[in-house]
Motif scaffolding. Structure first.
Motif, PDB file in Angstrom:
ATOM      1  N   PRO A 151     121.549   6.110  38.779  1.00  0.00           N
ATOM      2  CA  PRO A 151     120.550   6.593  37.822  1.00  0.00           C
ATOM      3  C   PRO A 151     119.111   6.417  38.281  1.00  0.00           C
ATOM      4  O   PRO A 151     118.248   7.224  37.914  1.00  0.00           O
ATOM      5  N   TYR A 152     118.844   5.378  39.083  1.00  0.00           N
ATOM      6  CA  TYR A 152     117.463   5.181  39.523  1.00  0.00           C
ATOM      7  C   TYR A 152     117.050   6.312  40.460  1.00  0.00           C
ATOM      8  O   TYR A 152     115.961   6.883  40.321  1.00  0.00           O
ATOM      9  N   THR A 153     117.900   6.667  41.409  1.00  0.00           N
ATOM     10  CA  THR A 153     117.591   7.770  42.321  1.00  0.00           C
ATOM     11  C   THR A 153     117.589   9.102  41.587  1.00  0.00           C
ATOM     12  O   THR A 153     116.732   9.964  41.847  1.00  0.00           O
ATOM     13  N   LEU A 154     118.509   9.294  40.639  1.00  0.00           N
ATOM     14  CA  LEU A 154     118.523  10.533  39.855  1.00  0.00           C
ATOM     15  C   LEU A 154     117.227  10.707  39.068  1.00  0.00           C
ATOM     16  O   LEU A 154     116.761  11.824  38.865  1.00  0.00           O
ATOM     17  N   GLU A 167     111.325   4.482  33.479  1.00  0.00           N
ATOM     18  CA  GLU A 167     112.282   3.440  33.119  1.00  0.00           C
ATOM     19  C   GLU A 167     113.201   3.906  31.979  1.00  0.00           C
ATOM     20  O   GLU A 167     114.428   3.731  32.033  1.00  0.00           O
ATOM     21  N   GLU A 168     112.623   4.515  30.976  1.00  0.00           N
ATOM     22  CA  GLU A 168     113.419   5.013  29.850  1.00  0.00           C
ATOM     23  C   GLU A 168     114.419   6.064  30.322  1.00  0.00           C
ATOM     24  O   GLU A 168     115.589   6.075  29.910  1.00  0.00           O
ATOM     25  N   LEU A 169     113.962   6.961  31.197  1.00  0.00           N
ATOM     26  CA  LEU A 169     114.847   7.985  31.754  1.00  0.00           C
ATOM     27  C   LEU A 169     115.996   7.354  32.528  1.00  0.00           C
ATOM     28  O   LEU A 169     117.161   7.748  32.377  1.00  0.00           O
ATOM     29  N   VAL A 170     115.690   6.370  33.362  1.00  0.00           N
ATOM     30  CA  VAL A 170     116.718   5.727  34.185  1.00  0.00           C
ATOM     31  C   VAL A 170     117.789   5.083  33.314  1.00  0.00           C
ATOM     32  O   VAL A 170     118.995   5.195  33.596  1.00  0.00           O
ATOM     33  N   TYR A 171     117.392   4.427  32.233  1.00  0.00           N
ATOM     34  CA  TYR A 171     118.382   3.775  31.366  1.00  0.00           C
ATOM     35  C   TYR A 171     119.261   4.800  30.657  1.00  0.00           C
ATOM     36  O   TYR A 171     120.468   4.578  30.480  1.00  0.00           O
ATOM     37  N   ASP A 205     110.718  -1.897  41.544  1.00  0.00           N
ATOM     38  CA  ASP A 205     111.534  -1.540  40.391  1.00  0.00           C
ATOM     39  C   ASP A 205     112.937  -2.158  40.449  1.00  0.00           C
ATOM     40  O   ASP A 205     113.849  -1.699  39.762  1.00  0.00           O
ATOM     41  N   HIS A 206     113.116  -3.220  41.249  1.00  0.00           N
ATOM     42  CA  HIS A 206     114.467  -3.774  41.384  1.00  0.00           C
ATOM     43  C   HIS A 206     115.020  -4.273  40.051  1.00  0.00           C
ATOM     44  O   HIS A 206     116.230  -4.259  39.820  1.00  0.00           O
ATOM     45  N   ALA A 207     114.138  -4.721  39.142  1.00  0.00           N
ATOM     46  CA  ALA A 207     114.613  -5.190  37.830  1.00  0.00           C
ATOM     47  C   ALA A 207     115.144  -4.021  37.000  1.00  0.00           C
ATOM     48  O   ALA A 207     116.126  -4.172  36.253  1.00  0.00           O
ATOM     49  N   ILE A 208     114.516  -2.866  37.129  1.00  0.00           N
ATOM     50  CA  ILE A 208     115.002  -1.674  36.430  1.00  0.00           C
ATOM     51  C   ILE A 208     116.385  -1.297  36.945  1.00  0.00           C
ATOM     52  O   ILE A 208     117.292  -0.971  36.169  1.00  0.00           O
ATOM     53  N   VAL A 209     116.566  -1.367  38.264  1.00  0.00           N
ATOM     54  CA  VAL A 209     117.873  -1.059  38.846  1.00  0.00           C
ATOM     55  C   VAL A 209     118.915  -2.053  38.348  1.00  0.00           C
ATOM     56  O   VAL A 209     120.052  -1.680  38.021  1.00  0.00           O
ATOM     57  N   GLY A 210     118.554  -3.321  38.252  1.00  0.00           N
ATOM     58  CA  GLY A 210     119.492  -4.324  37.760  1.00  0.00           C
ATOM     59  C   GLY A 210     119.940  -4.043  36.334  1.00  0.00           C
ATOM     60  O   GLY A 210     121.135  -4.122  36.019  1.00  0.00           O
TER      61      GLY A 210
END
Length: 357
Positions: A151-154, A167-171, A205-210
Motif C-alpha cells: 500500500p505504501y508504494t501504491l 498517510e490516510e490513502l496508504v492506510y 515514512d517507515h512508521a507509516i509502513v509499519g
C-alpha cells in the motif's frame, strides 16, 4: 499479531537432499516470452482478429511455461513470473476503484511511467490476484509464492487527488490489501510477499509502513508466511525500525552493492528471517556457483541457516531469458552446495564471514 512466525518448514521438499535447508525462491517478475509481448500488441490492434479470449490463453500458456521453468531450475517456491502484469503499480491501479490514468509521466531520462491518479476514495471491487494464483497453483508441483505491491508504494507512486494526506490513502489501501490476502489465503496461498520499493527511498515514512503492515496482517493466520521486499536505498535509514514490522521475512537487495550494507543489520540483532539477494539482476552475466556461494555466506553473518532464504536481488524481467534461467539454476546449485557444507561442518558458523570489499 506476533510475528515472525515459524512457518517455513512447510516449504521444505520431502526429498530434500540435505539436513540443512535454505529456502530458495524468486522475488517475482521474470522475462516474458517474446510471443506474449506480440500477443499483447495484437489484442490492441483494431485490424487484428486476436481476441481477449486468445490473449487469456496466451497468458495461461506463458504462466505455465515460466512456472515449469522455475521448477526445472530447482526452486523450492515458485511464481508464474508475473506474466499477466504490466508494471507493479499500474496492474493494481487498474483493479482498484478510485484510480484513473491520464497518460504517461516522464520519470528519468527518456523513460516514462503511466503514473495513475487517486481521484476518488479507493475501494475493493473484485479479487486482483486470486484467479492468477489458482491457475498457477494448479499448474505447479511446488508451493507458489504470491507477490503483491504494498500500500505504501501504491500510494506513494500515484498522484493523490482525493485524500487530505498520503498517510490516510496508504492506510485505506492497506485495508484493501488485507482483503485481497484473505481471499488468497482462502484460495490456498501460504506465502505472500509485500513489495515496498518506495520504502527505502523515502525512509522517514517507515512508521507509516509499519502501521500499514499491521493492517495487512490483521486476521491472517500465522501459518501463512508474510514477506516484505525492499530494494534500492540506504538501509541504515530504516534499520532497526524494520525489526518492529509484523512480517516473517524481509527480502533485501544487497548483491548489486557488493554487500557494502550487510553490516547495517548486525547490530542490533536482525529479528525477522532474512531473504538475501545473491545474484545481481542488473548484470546480464550468469554468476558462477562459487561466487554465489560466497554471497550466500554473507547472509550467515546476520541469521543462522534455518532463518536464511535465498533469492535474486529483485525481479529479473529485464534480463535475457536464458540469463535469468542460468542465474536461478546456479543460485539453487550454490544453495544446495552450501547446505551440504553446513552438514559436513566445512562452514564454521562461529568464524566471521569476510566483509565484502
Amino acid at each position: 499479531m506476533s510475528r515472525p512466525a515459524d512457518n517455513r518448514a512447510q516449504f521444505r521438499p520431502e526429498d530434500h537432499p540435505n539436513d540443512s535447508f535454505l529456502l530458495t525462491t524468486v522475488v517475482g517478475s521474470y522475462p516474458k516470452p517474446k510471443w506474449l509481448n506480440r500477443a499483447d500488441d495484437l489484442v490492441d490492434d483494431p485490424d487484428s482478429k486476436f481476441s481477449e479470449e486468445n490473449l487469456k490463453e496466451a497468458h495461461d500458456d506463458a504462466a505455465r511455461v515460466i512456472t515449469h521453468e522455475h521448477e526445472r531450475c530447482g526452486l523450492d517456491t515458485v511464481v508464474d513470473g508475473e506474466v499477466r502484469r504490466n508494471e507493479m503499480v499500474e496492474y493494481f491501479a487498474e483493479r482498484i476503484d478510485g484510480y484513473e490514468f491520464n497518460g504517461p509521466v516522464k520519470v528519468w531520462g527518456h523513460n516514462y511511467f503511466d503514473k495513475p491518479s487517486v481521484s476518488a476514495e479507493v475501494a475493493y471491487d473484485e479479487p486482483w490476484l486470486v484467479d492468477e494464483f489458482e491457475f498457477t497453483n494448479n499448474v505447479a508441483s511446488k508451493p507458489v509464492k504470491v507477490p503483491i505491491t504494498g500500500p505504501y508504494t501504491l500510494g506513494n507512486w500515484a498522484f493523490n487527488e482525493a485524500y487530505d494526506t498520503e498517510e490516510e490513502l496508504v492506510y485505506e489501501l492497506a485495508d484493501l490489501v488485507n482483503i485481497e490476502i484473505e481471499r488468497l489465503v482462502d484460495a490456498g496461498a501460504q506465502y505472500i510477499q509485500i513489495d515496498e520499493p518506495a520504502l527505502a527511498t523515502t525512509p522517514d515514512d517507515h512508521a507509516i509502513v509499519g502501521e500499514a503492515l499491521d493492517r495487512i496482517v490483521s486476521g491472517i493466520d500465522e501459518d501463512v508466511r508474510i514477506g516484505l521486499h525492499v530494494c534500492y536505498g540506504d538501509y541504515s535509514r530504516i534499520y532497526p525500525e524494520l525489526n518492529d514490522y509484523p512480517v516473517d521475512e524481509v527480502d533485501l537487495e544487497l548483491c548489486n552493492g557488493n554487500y557494502e550494507q550487510i553490516d547495517v543489520f548486525s547490530e542490533p540483532e536482525f529479528v525477522p528471517d532474512l531473504a538475501l539477494g545473491v545474484v545481481d539482476v542488473h548484470t546480464a552475466e550468469v554468476e558462477p556457483v562459487d561466487e554465489i556461494k560466497e554471497n550466500i555466506k554473507q547472509g550467515l553473518k546476520i541469521v543462522p541457516p534455518e532463518r536464511l532464504t535465498i533469492s535474486p536481488d529483485c525481479g529479473v524481467k529485464l534480463l535475457p531469458r536464458d540469463v535469468a534461467y542460468g542465474k536461478m539454476e546456479n543460485m539453487v546449485e550454490a544453495t544446495r552446495q552450501v547446505e551440504a557444507e553446513l552438514d559436513s561442518g566445512e562452514i564454521d558458523l562461529e568464524e566471521p564471514v569476510p566483509t565484502a570489499d
